[in-house]
Design an enzyme around this catalytic site. Structure first.
Site, PDB file in Angstrom:
ATOM      1  CE  LYS A   1     -10.383   7.681  -5.431  1.00  0.00           C
ATOM      2  NZ  LYS A   1      -9.526   8.684  -4.455  1.00  0.00           N
ATOM      3  CD1 TRP A   2     -15.315   0.127  -7.805  1.00  0.00           C
ATOM      4  CD2 TRP A   2     -17.218   0.517  -9.078  1.00  0.00           C
ATOM      5  NE1 TRP A   2     -16.011  -1.075  -7.745  1.00  0.00           N
ATOM      6  CE2 TRP A   2     -17.210  -0.842  -8.348  1.00  0.00           C
ATOM      7  CE3 TRP A   2     -18.364   0.882  -9.720  1.00  0.00           C
ATOM      8  CZ2 TRP A   2     -18.446  -1.576  -8.811  1.00  0.00           C
ATOM      9  CZ3 TRP A   2     -19.422  -0.058 -10.000  1.00  0.00           C
ATOM     10  CH2 TRP A   2     -19.397  -1.258  -9.537  1.00  0.00           C
ATOM     11  CG  ASP A   3     -11.606   3.335  -2.871  1.00  0.00           C
ATOM     12  OD1 ASP A   3     -10.907   2.311  -3.180  1.00  0.00           O
ATOM     13  OD2 ASP A   3     -11.426   4.199  -2.144  1.00  0.00           O
ATOM     14  CG  MET A   4     -12.572  -3.445  -3.575  1.00  0.00           C
ATOM     15  SD  MET A   4     -10.920  -4.448  -3.732  1.00  0.00           S
ATOM     16  CE  MET A   4     -11.552  -6.227  -3.795  1.00  0.00           C
TER      17      MET A   4
ATOM     18  CG  ASP B   1     -13.034  10.485  -1.722  1.00  0.00           C
ATOM     19  OD1 ASP B   1     -12.906   9.564  -0.799  1.00  0.00           O
ATOM     20  OD2 ASP B   1     -12.342  10.406  -2.533  1.00  0.00           O
ATOM     21  CG  ASP B   2     -15.803   7.314   2.591  1.00  0.00           C
ATOM     22  OD1 ASP B   2     -17.116   7.382   2.767  1.00  0.00           O
ATOM     23  OD2 ASP B   2     -14.949   6.551   3.305  1.00  0.00           O
TER      24      ASP B   2
ATOM     25  CB  CYS C   1      -9.759   4.003  -6.428  1.00  0.00           C
ATOM     26  SG  CYS C   1      -8.872   4.168  -4.940  1.00  0.00           S
TER      27      CYS C   1
ATOM     28  CG  ASP D   1      -4.753   5.699  -0.981  1.00  0.00           C
ATOM     29  OD1 ASP D   1      -5.738   6.046  -2.056  1.00  0.00           O
ATOM     30  OD2 ASP D   1      -5.333   4.685  -0.334  1.00  0.00           O
TER      31      ASP D   1
ATOM     32  CD1 TRP E   1      -2.686   1.477   0.683  1.00  0.00           C
ATOM     33  CD2 TRP E   1      -1.329   2.447   2.338  1.00  0.00           C
ATOM     34  NE1 TRP E   1      -3.087   2.982   0.982  1.00  0.00           N
ATOM     35  CE2 TRP E   1      -2.285   3.402   1.913  1.00  0.00           C
ATOM     36  CE3 TRP E   1      -0.369   2.643   2.916  1.00  0.00           C
ATOM     37  CZ2 TRP E   1      -2.294   4.707   2.552  1.00  0.00           C
ATOM     38  CZ3 TRP E   1      -0.250   3.832   3.620  1.00  0.00           C
ATOM     39  CH2 TRP E   1      -1.297   4.643   3.539  1.00  0.00           C
TER      40      TRP E   1
END
Length: 763
Positions: free
Chosen positions: A503-506, A393-394, A553, A575, A226
């Site tokens: 923005k598709w995050d995982m 964002d989140d 993402c 990140d 990461w």
């Protein structure tokens, strides 16, 4: 979805049509020589040869490399040497199978090297032996059902299909090879069909194999972690197995579905190199095995750990695609081949060849602490400075005020967004800006309404305590009702306002793989089915919202792979937004992927990941080698930094067409020399070039540093268009051959972390 399928059947590779079509066909020939039973696949600069030998029709790999005029190469398979083919020496059948250069390998019958296919019968046996039975050559390229893959028209692509069979199992294996008129890559895939009368269990189905002599090759891989993704690593190819893999349910931060092998003498711009890249976003293995005889076997495909696919009679299993590249023009030549292939034959949609809007993301600016007023204050300031999109964002949904709840509750939190989402979006649009939003559709929080209503929708192994990561579980998207529910919630949000970016995050890896939606003998299908489900959701999203700019993402760059690029033209690179760290991350990423795919932003300082302070100007230069945007609170940064933003946004608009479309060259790599980084993008017609130079650490020196600038028109004169930025350089005109072979002197810059751009324009 781009569905371009050409099915014109060809007995060989005759050319018909106009002169342009004839020229295209010359660059992508597939021939079968019936006399010596050799298939020869030719791109413009490479040849790939496959041979059929012995009465049992073994399929062997003959050659891959520089383009050849001859296909009389059967001798390269060494079948005239002991242990000889089984029809002449069946007493040493094992020895033959363990040395023959297989094109695609079976298992359990004498080849003791790593295999590509393993099948278990209802009786528990697992032997597989494949023999050639037929082939088909046609114009175009078929889609792979449910999978991302390269595409081409009947005019730009040609395909060979080799059908092999295991008569005992009633199993057919179709090996596909597609080539392109404008590229030297070969796209390979495998389809397995159960033609028998009872179910079979596929326990390993890799997608590509290359057997060749090990001429003291060195292996290149891109490991990381990461915030430290895709760091270039080189090691010798030795006897035994060496490789990279992921069993984390994604391509991962830790390893990458790419490997290359090169000669020791190969440099950036000269020498032989081979590479494989997996068009897939889940578990994978990429391995080179050096054997006892000085040969090597390169393999790539879905990792067999926890993989078991039940194949009923008449059913087929389609393995994902592997891209194979050979270049005689060094590591850089390999990179440019991948870049061109992905830009032309993998990335799709409205933004395929389009400049992306300059965005500002509020994550590092506010984290979860924001409301409508705060976002609008950022948007107003950003709009005045030339920034074109605000991304929320989140933290906008459910009761999401930290990362402990609400994933799965995809409804707008109107206590935080007063007036609702549409009001916020409309106000941002009034400023002349686009609006984007963050999502994490694959996850579910235990503290969510969705989990309280459907706890069985999370992956879980009965009787075991679930393994949380970031306080979240993984949704079982292999179930249609789960996919439909998640999609309906997300689509409802996107339909409610003018949202132009997602923005598709995982943010976690897969574990506790158990599904209440599958029977016991199909639990081994979960990892692959989950990847297919993600593909289905993203395909559905881009079909309903074709004008949407989708950026993938996964905790940064944990799923930066060709599979994701099929659905989104860009992926968040890492990140870690520190400009110095990004030099290595972006260099490793650009070894395989075009600069246009790399999500890169100017971030705040001290940097939120490493605490380093770097000049705002340098942060802009490094982010320019990507999609370009901002990750900070523009209302709070120093005035001197804020004052640079209009010039940076103008810089992006001036150079982005070149950066997005041009040929990429690595000139110097900070991770190797520990002083400076330098890379270049050259226009396809060589009319201009942009060189980015970053002096990471200054050293006492009385001399300038000399850099050589490749890829130019050697006979042309180039002018330093931005000479005003280089007062130390008195000469402003150079010939292309002087720049490439002799170089240019770059004066030392005062201090650390200093950068410059050099823009060369052909006179």
């Amino acid at each position: 979805m781009t569905a371009i399928i050409g099915r014109k059947e060809l007995p060989g590779c005759q050319s018909t049509g106009d002169a342009g079509e004839n020229e295209r066909r010359k660059r992508m020939q597939i021939n079968y020589n019936e006399q010596n039973r050799v298939f020869k696949i030719d791109t413009e600069h490479t040849s790939y040869c496959i041979g059929i030998v012995d009465e049992e029709n073994f399929v062997g790999h003959i050659y891959y490399g520089r383009k050849l005029s001859d296909d009389n190469l059967v001798y390269l398979m060494r079948t005239a040497e002991p242990p000889f083919v089984p029809s002449k020496n069946n007493r040493d059948r094992n020895s033959f199978l363990d040395t023959f250069p297989m094109e695609y390998t079976g298992h359990g019958l004498g080849d003791f090297r790593e295999g590509t296919l393993m099948v278990r019968t209802a009786g528990g046996h697992s032997g597989v032996s494949l023999s050639y039975i037929s082939h088909r050559i046609y114009d175009g390229k078929e889609e792979l059902a449910g999978l991302p893959a390269t595409f081409g028209t009947a005019d730009t692509c040609r395909t060979l299909e080799l059908t092999c069979e295991d008569k005992v199992l009633g199993l057919q294996v179709i090996l596909s090879y597609s080539i392109f008129a404008d590229n030297d890559a070969i796209a390979r895939s495998v389809r397995v069909v159960n033609g028998g009368k009872e179910a079979l269990y596929l326990t390993k189905v890799l997608s590509a194999c290359i057997d060749m002599d090990n001429e003291e090759y060195e292996m290149i891989t891109l490991p990381g972690s990461w915030a430290r993704e895709r760091i270039i690593q080189t090691r010798p190819v030795l006897k035994g197995k060496q490789g990279v893999s992921s069993v984390r349910g994604e391509s991962s931060h830790q390893e990458h579905p790419f490997m290359a092998w090169k000669r020791k003498t190969t440099t950036e711009e000269a020498g032989d190199i081979y590479a494989m890249n997996f068009v897939y976003s889940g578990n994978f293995m990429a391995q080179i095995e050096g054997d006892q005889f000085g040969s090597m076997r390169a393999l790539m495909g879905i990792h067999p750990q926890d993989f078991c696919w039940k194949l009923e009679p008449g059913d087929a299993f389609q393995a994902p695609e592997v891209i194979c590249v050979y270049s005689a023009e060094g590591i850089g030549g390999m990179s440019r081949t991948f870049h061109d292939l992905y830009r032309r034959h993998l990335i799709r949609g409205e933004y395929k060849d389009k400049k992306r809007p300059i965005l500002i993301n509020n994550w590092e600016a506010t984290y979860f602490d924001f409301d409508t007023d705060k976002l609008l204050s950022i948007a107003r300031e950003a709009s005045a400075l030339g920034i074109e999109m605000l991304v929320m964002d989140d933290g906008w949904f459910g009761c999401r005020n930290d990362d402990n709840s609400s994933l799965g509750d995809w409804q707008v939190n109107e206590a935080k967004l007063k007036g609702g989402l549409k009001y916020l979006v409309d106000e941002v649009n009034k400023l002349g800006m686009k609006f984007g939003i963050w999502l994490e559709p694959e996850m579910i929080s235990p503290d969510s309404n969705l989990y309280r209503e459907h706890p069985d929708w999370a992956f879980a192994i009965p009787g075991r305590t679930g393994s949380l990561s970031r306080n979240q579980y993984v949704l079982d998207l292999t179930r249609q009702e789960v996919r439909d529910c998640v999609y309906d919630m997300i689509a409802s949000v996107l339909r409610s306002a003018n949202i132009e970016y997602v923005k598709w995050d995982m943010n976690r890896q897969l574990s506790d793989m158990g599904s209440s939606g599958l029977p016991a003998d199909r639990q081994g299908e979960l990892f692959h089915r989950q990847v297919l489900a993600v593909y289905e959701l993203q395909d559905r999203l881009t079909r309903e919202f074709p004008h949407l700019l989708l950026e993938n993402c996964s905790g940064g760059g944990a799923r930066f792979d060709p599979g994701m690029l099929y659905y989104s033209p860009q992926i968040w690179c890492s990140d870690d937004t520190d400009a110095v760290e990004r030099l290595s991350i972006q260099a490793g990423t650009a070894m395989v992927y075009p600069l246009s795919t790399m999500g890169a932003h100017v971030a705040d300082c001290p940097n939120h990941t490493v605490g380093r302070n770097t000049p705002f100007e340098t942060r802009g230069y490094v982010a320019l080698a990507g999609t370009f945007g901002y990750e900070l609170d523009v209302t709070k940064i120093p005035e001197a930094d804020r004052a640079m933003i209009p010039a940076q946004t103008a810089m992006y608009h001036k150079y982005n067409d070149l950066v997005r479309e041009g040929d990429y060259y690595r000139i110097a790599h900070y991770a190797e020399n520990h002083y400076y980084d330098c890379y270049e993008v050259v226009a396809k017609d060589k009319s201009e070039a942009l060189v980015t130079y970053v002096q990471v650490l200054n050293r006492p020196s009385h001399h300038s540093r000399r850099i050589r600038i490749p890829g130019l028109d050697l006979t042309a004169v180039y002018v330093i268009e931005n000479a005003q930025d280089w007062p130390e350089i008195r000469q402003t005109e150079y010939r292309g051959d002087a720049l490439q072979f002799a170089g240019i002197n770059v004066p030392p810059l005062w201090g650390d972390f200093k950068g410059r751009l050099l823009h060369l324009v052909r006179k």
